[in-house]
Design a protein around this motif. Structure first.
Motif, mmCIF file in Angstrom:
data_model
loop_
_atom_site.group_PDB
_atom_site.id
_atom_site.type_symbol
_atom_site.label_atom_id
_atom_site.label_comp_id
_atom_site.label_asym_id
_atom_site.label_seq_id
_atom_site.Cartn_x
_atom_site.Cartn_y
_atom_site.Cartn_z
ATOM 1 N N GLU A 172 41.940 60.643 -25.636
ATOM 2 C CA GLU A 172 41.334 59.623 -25.099
ATOM 3 C C GLU A 172 39.719 59.923 -25.063
ATOM 4 O OE1 GLU A 172 40.788 58.524 -20.066
ATOM 5 O OE2 GLU A 172 42.425 59.833 -21.028
ATOM 6 N N HIS A 173 39.331 61.236 -25.001
ATOM 7 C CA HIS A 173 37.798 61.276 -25.316
ATOM 8 C C HIS A 173 37.408 60.805 -26.694
ATOM 9 C CE1 HIS A 173 34.088 63.581 -25.254
ATOM 10 N NE2 HIS A 173 34.378 63.940 -26.297
ATOM 11 N N ARG A 220 62.705 61.623 -28.158
ATOM 12 C CA ARG A 220 61.339 60.934 -28.097
ATOM 13 C C ARG A 220 61.749 59.732 -27.221
ATOM 14 N NH1 ARG A 220 58.235 62.083 -32.976
ATOM 15 N NH2 ARG A 220 56.684 60.667 -32.467
ATOM 16 N N PRO A 221 61.697 60.168 -25.675
ATOM 17 C CA PRO A 221 62.024 59.207 -24.875
ATOM 18 C C PRO A 221 61.242 57.954 -24.666
ATOM 19 C CG PRO A 221 61.175 61.273 -23.741
ATOM 20 C CD PRO A 221 61.350 61.449 -25.225
ATOM 21 N N GLN A 222 61.633 57.024 -24.063
ATOM 22 C CA GLN A 222 60.830 56.065 -23.710
ATOM 23 C C GLN A 222 59.525 56.222 -22.711
ATOM 24 O OE1 GLN A 222 62.263 52.243 -22.757
ATOM 25 N NE2 GLN A 222 64.335 52.839 -23.235
ATOM 26 N N GLU A 223 59.422 57.406 -22.240
ATOM 27 C CA GLU A 223 58.303 57.724 -21.238
ATOM 28 C C GLU A 223 57.078 58.120 -22.022
ATOM 29 O OE1 GLU A 223 61.603 58.693 -18.642
ATOM 30 O OE2 GLU A 223 61.245 58.927 -20.818
ATOM 31 N N LEU A 224 57.201 58.491 -23.421
ATOM 32 C CA LEU A 224 56.419 58.654 -24.386
ATOM 33 C C LEU A 224 55.474 57.336 -24.667
ATOM 34 C CD1 LEU A 224 58.012 60.718 -27.193
ATOM 35 C CD2 LEU A 224 56.192 61.420 -25.336
ATOM 36 N N GLU A 225 56.165 56.017 -24.892
ATOM 37 C CA GLU A 225 55.338 54.825 -24.920
ATOM 38 C C GLU A 225 54.793 54.267 -23.754
ATOM 39 O OE1 GLU A 225 57.674 52.071 -27.932
ATOM 40 O OE2 GLU A 225 59.316 53.426 -27.581
ATOM 41 N N VAL A 226 55.708 54.719 -22.634
ATOM 42 C CA VAL A 226 54.894 54.331 -21.274
ATOM 43 C C VAL A 226 53.740 54.758 -21.206
ATOM 44 C CG1 VAL A 226 55.559 54.309 -18.772
ATOM 45 C CG2 VAL A 226 57.479 53.493 -20.331
ATOM 46 N N ASN A 227 53.746 56.055 -21.465
ATOM 47 C CA ASN A 227 52.421 56.941 -21.158
ATOM 48 C C ASN A 227 51.427 56.338 -21.930
ATOM 49 O OD1 ASN A 227 53.591 58.851 -19.742
ATOM 50 N ND2 ASN A 227 53.908 60.387 -21.286
ATOM 51 N N ALA A 228 51.616 55.998 -23.275
ATOM 52 C CA ALA A 228 50.633 55.672 -24.101
ATOM 53 C C ALA A 228 49.896 54.096 -23.879
ATOM 54 C CB ALA A 228 51.257 55.421 -25.685
ATOM 55 N N ILE A 229 50.864 53.283 -23.375
ATOM 56 C CA ILE A 229 50.514 52.041 -23.087
ATOM 57 C C ILE A 229 49.780 51.901 -21.914
ATOM 58 C CG2 ILE A 229 51.238 49.394 -22.656
ATOM 59 C CD1 ILE A 229 53.547 50.353 -24.731
ATOM 60 N N SER A 230 50.115 52.767 -20.753
ATOM 61 C CA SER A 230 49.331 52.915 -19.440
ATOM 62 C C SER A 230 47.743 53.315 -19.677
ATOM 63 C CB SER A 230 49.893 54.013 -18.729
ATOM 64 O OG SER A 230 51.289 53.525 -18.423
ATOM 65 N N ILE A 232 46.332 52.997 -22.629
ATOM 66 C CA ILE A 232 45.510 51.913 -23.503
ATOM 67 C C ILE A 232 45.013 50.693 -22.646
ATOM 68 C CG2 ILE A 232 46.044 49.842 -25.034
ATOM 69 C CD1 ILE A 232 48.085 51.939 -26.372
ATOM 70 N N THR A 233 45.925 50.423 -21.553
ATOM 71 C CA THR A 233 45.451 49.342 -20.443
ATOM 72 C C THR A 233 44.428 49.993 -19.863
ATOM 73 O OG1 THR A 233 47.262 49.857 -18.778
ATOM 74 C CG2 THR A 233 47.622 48.287 -20.395
ATOM 75 N N VAL A 234 44.358 51.102 -19.348
ATOM 76 C CA VAL A 234 43.227 51.844 -18.530
ATOM 77 C C VAL A 234 41.643 51.740 -19.476
ATOM 78 C CG1 VAL A 234 42.233 54.023 -17.775
ATOM 79 C CG2 VAL A 234 44.643 53.492 -17.163
ATOM 80 N N LEU A 235 42.044 52.004 -20.880
ATOM 81 C CA LEU A 235 40.700 51.963 -21.436
ATOM 82 C C LEU A 235 40.242 50.561 -21.486
ATOM 83 C CD1 LEU A 235 42.085 54.535 -24.402
ATOM 84 C CD2 LEU A 235 39.922 54.752 -22.831
ATOM 85 N N GLN A 236 41.287 49.472 -21.793
ATOM 86 C CA GLN A 236 40.788 48.212 -21.885
ATOM 87 C C GLN A 236 39.915 47.640 -20.655
ATOM 88 O OE1 GLN A 236 44.472 46.207 -23.336
ATOM 89 N NE2 GLN A 236 42.885 45.118 -24.566
ATOM 90 N N ASN A 267 43.049 41.762 -22.866
ATOM 91 C CA ASN A 267 43.271 41.174 -24.345
ATOM 92 C C ASN A 267 44.193 42.302 -25.109
ATOM 93 O OD1 ASN A 267 42.868 39.830 -26.620
ATOM 94 N ND2 ASN A 267 40.995 39.888 -26.755
ATOM 95 N N LEU A 268 45.563 42.108 -24.822
ATOM 96 C CA LEU A 268 46.382 43.023 -25.403
ATOM 97 C C LEU A 268 47.498 42.125 -26.245
ATOM 98 C CD1 LEU A 268 47.632 45.966 -25.339
ATOM 99 C CD2 LEU A 268 48.868 45.326 -23.474
ATOM 100 N N THR A 269 47.805 42.622 -27.291
ATOM 101 C CA THR A 269 49.048 42.064 -28.086
ATOM 102 C C THR A 269 49.799 42.838 -28.637
ATOM 103 O OG1 THR A 269 47.582 41.980 -30.229
ATOM 104 C CG2 THR A 269 47.576 39.959 -28.978
#
Length: 459
Positions: A172-173, A220-230, A232-236, A267-269
């Motif tokens: 994130e940094h 590789r549970p779904q939570e890994l993707e949920v964490n990442a996309i969460s 990304i939306t904060v950074l956006q 602005n997320l695709t």
């Protein structure tokens, strides 16, 4: 400049803005490669003159596909894939444009110098037109604007280990520096969206059966993707002028976060892949590492949710993520899915895969082309000249037999390493000819490539 042109006519042409096929005759100027005229009639005979005439009859004429997520791996890992073999596989499947990922080539496309090495290597080898994504890695923020100026279509980063040491993941940094640099540019930042945290990480599961697909799936549970996309939306929220894009979405549990972000105007695709839409974890046998990819192929119910999200527009487009390797790295002999390289060999099969699966779900051909041509061209920033049959656009088109059936076998693989998760599947729809900017790039009646030479351009 001559007036040489190609004229293609059919009773079934897919024109923009319509899900219905209609009679049409398309004229392409061979010198410019551009479509100059479209008449919504079927031409019974050649216009004569200097025209080359193709009468497709009842076969379908479609826009050339744009695959915006392909690993061609050259230079550096040319035993995995290369421009020659990868782009031949593309045009054999009706794909007239591919956008090459910044890894797993050596060097990766993370500097202007590395881009130039890649472009020089590609010269004269490409059967399809090829664009390039750049890469975001720790510390290369100063390289990004020169890469934008040189024509890369956007940048990819990993929020988790990429699998190759020359393309490390970003924190994130790190991302604050890169996003600051890119936010005033006409570009896009692509994320491999899996992220470990204190409560969720990739598990080795060494005590479990290493040949069982379920062992890998649970690692590789779904939570890994949920964490990442969460994240990304904060950074956006901070860098809201920069479009962000989720590559190869697999986890349906992330869809509510995506929908919420969109409703807030972010602005997320999002893309997903043929394998997440056409394969299911429930059907994968033991000891078959060719089905391994990251993030993983998940359950039937997850697959259904991805289809619903594609239909309602939450997911924008569909790509191959063709990510090949040599057979040794797939660990076929021991069937060890946990230590095998992750990636699905699939370049050239997308149209048939979506058509075959889509017919079971009431999907129209117009929807499929929107997801694999129009929207992928838009995502890669090339929709002003690729992705649709319109006057002024490139004369990229596919003559396709929707009724033809075939069983996927090694003889259909034009990519370098002849194995795939799709081997043995019965599919519908066969490409007869692929035309790139008015010139035939693939012809099934002539053994595919007899008498042809590569005419692909670097975009």
């Amino acid at each position: 400049m001559s007036n040489q042109c190609l004229v293609v006519t059919s009773r079934n042409v897919l024109l923009p803005g319509s899900d219905q096929l209609e009679p049409a005759t398309i004229t392409v100027n061979i010198d410019t490669g551009k479509i100059t005229d479209i008449q919504t009639v079927y031409a019974e005979r050649s216009p004569g003159g200097e025209a080359t005439f193709i009468d497709a009859g009842d076969k379908f004429v479609l826009p050339g596909l744009v695959d915006a997520h392909v690993h061609l791996n050259e230079p550096g890992r040319t035993d995995w894939e290369g421009f020659w073999t990868g782009t031949r596989a593309a045009v054999a499947g009706g794909i007239t444009t591919v956008v090459d990922m910044p890894l797993n080539s050596i060097p990766p496309t993370t500097t202007l110098r590395n881009l130039e090495i890649k472009r020089q290597t590609a010269q004269g080898q490409c059967w399809a037109d090829v664009g390039f994504w750049g890469g975001v890695i720790p510390g290369n923020q100063g390289d990004l604007k020169p890469l934008v100026a040189a024509g890369v279509k956007g940048f990819k980063c990993f929020l988790i280990e990429s699998g190759v040491e020359e393309f490390p993941s970003v924190s994130e940094h790190d991302l604050h520096a890169h996003m600051q640099e890119l936010q005033d540019q006409s570009t896009v930042l692509l994320f491999h969206a899996e992220l470990e945290d204190d409560s969720c990480s990739v598990q080795n599961h060494e005590k479990h059966d290493q040949t069982a697909y379920q062992t890998f799936l649970s690692s590789r549970p779904q939570e890994l993707e949920v964490n990442a996309i969460s994240l990304i939306t904060v950074l956006q929220e901070k860098y809201n002028s920069l479009r962000c894009h989720i590559v190869h979405l697999s986890a349906s549990s992330a869809l509510p976060i995506i929908r919420a972000a969109r409703s807030r105007g972010l602005n997320l695709t999002v893309e997903t892949c043929f394998h997440y839409l056409c394969l299911s974890a429930d059907d994968i046998p033991h000891g078959r590492p060719e089905f391994k990819c990251c993030p993983p192929i998940r359950s039937k119910s997850n697959r259904d949710a991805l289809w619903e999200a594609l239909i309602d527009g939450t997911i924008d487009c569909v790509v191959s993520d063709h990510s090949p390797c040599v057979a040794e790295l797939k660990k076929f002999e021991e069937g060890n899915i946990m230590t095998a390289w992750g990636g699905i060999n699939s370049l050239g099969f997308g149209l048939s895969l979506l058509w075959t699966e889509g017919q079971k779900r009431g999907i129209s051909l117009g929807q499929i082309i929107r997801w694999t041509s129009e929207e992928t061209a838009k995502h890669a920033g090339i929709s002003s000249f690729k992705g649709r049959l319109s006057v002024g656009h490139d004369g990229d088109l596919v003559i396709w037999d929707p009724a033809a059936e075939f069983k996927v076998s090694k003889e259909h693989f034009h990519f370098k390493n002849k194995f795939s998760a799709y081997e043995g599947m019965a599919l519908n729809g066969v490409v007869q000819q692929t035309v790139l900017r008015g010139r035939v790039a693939y012809d099934r009646t002539q053994n595919g490539f007899d008498g042809l030479t590569p005419i692909g351009k670097l975009l």
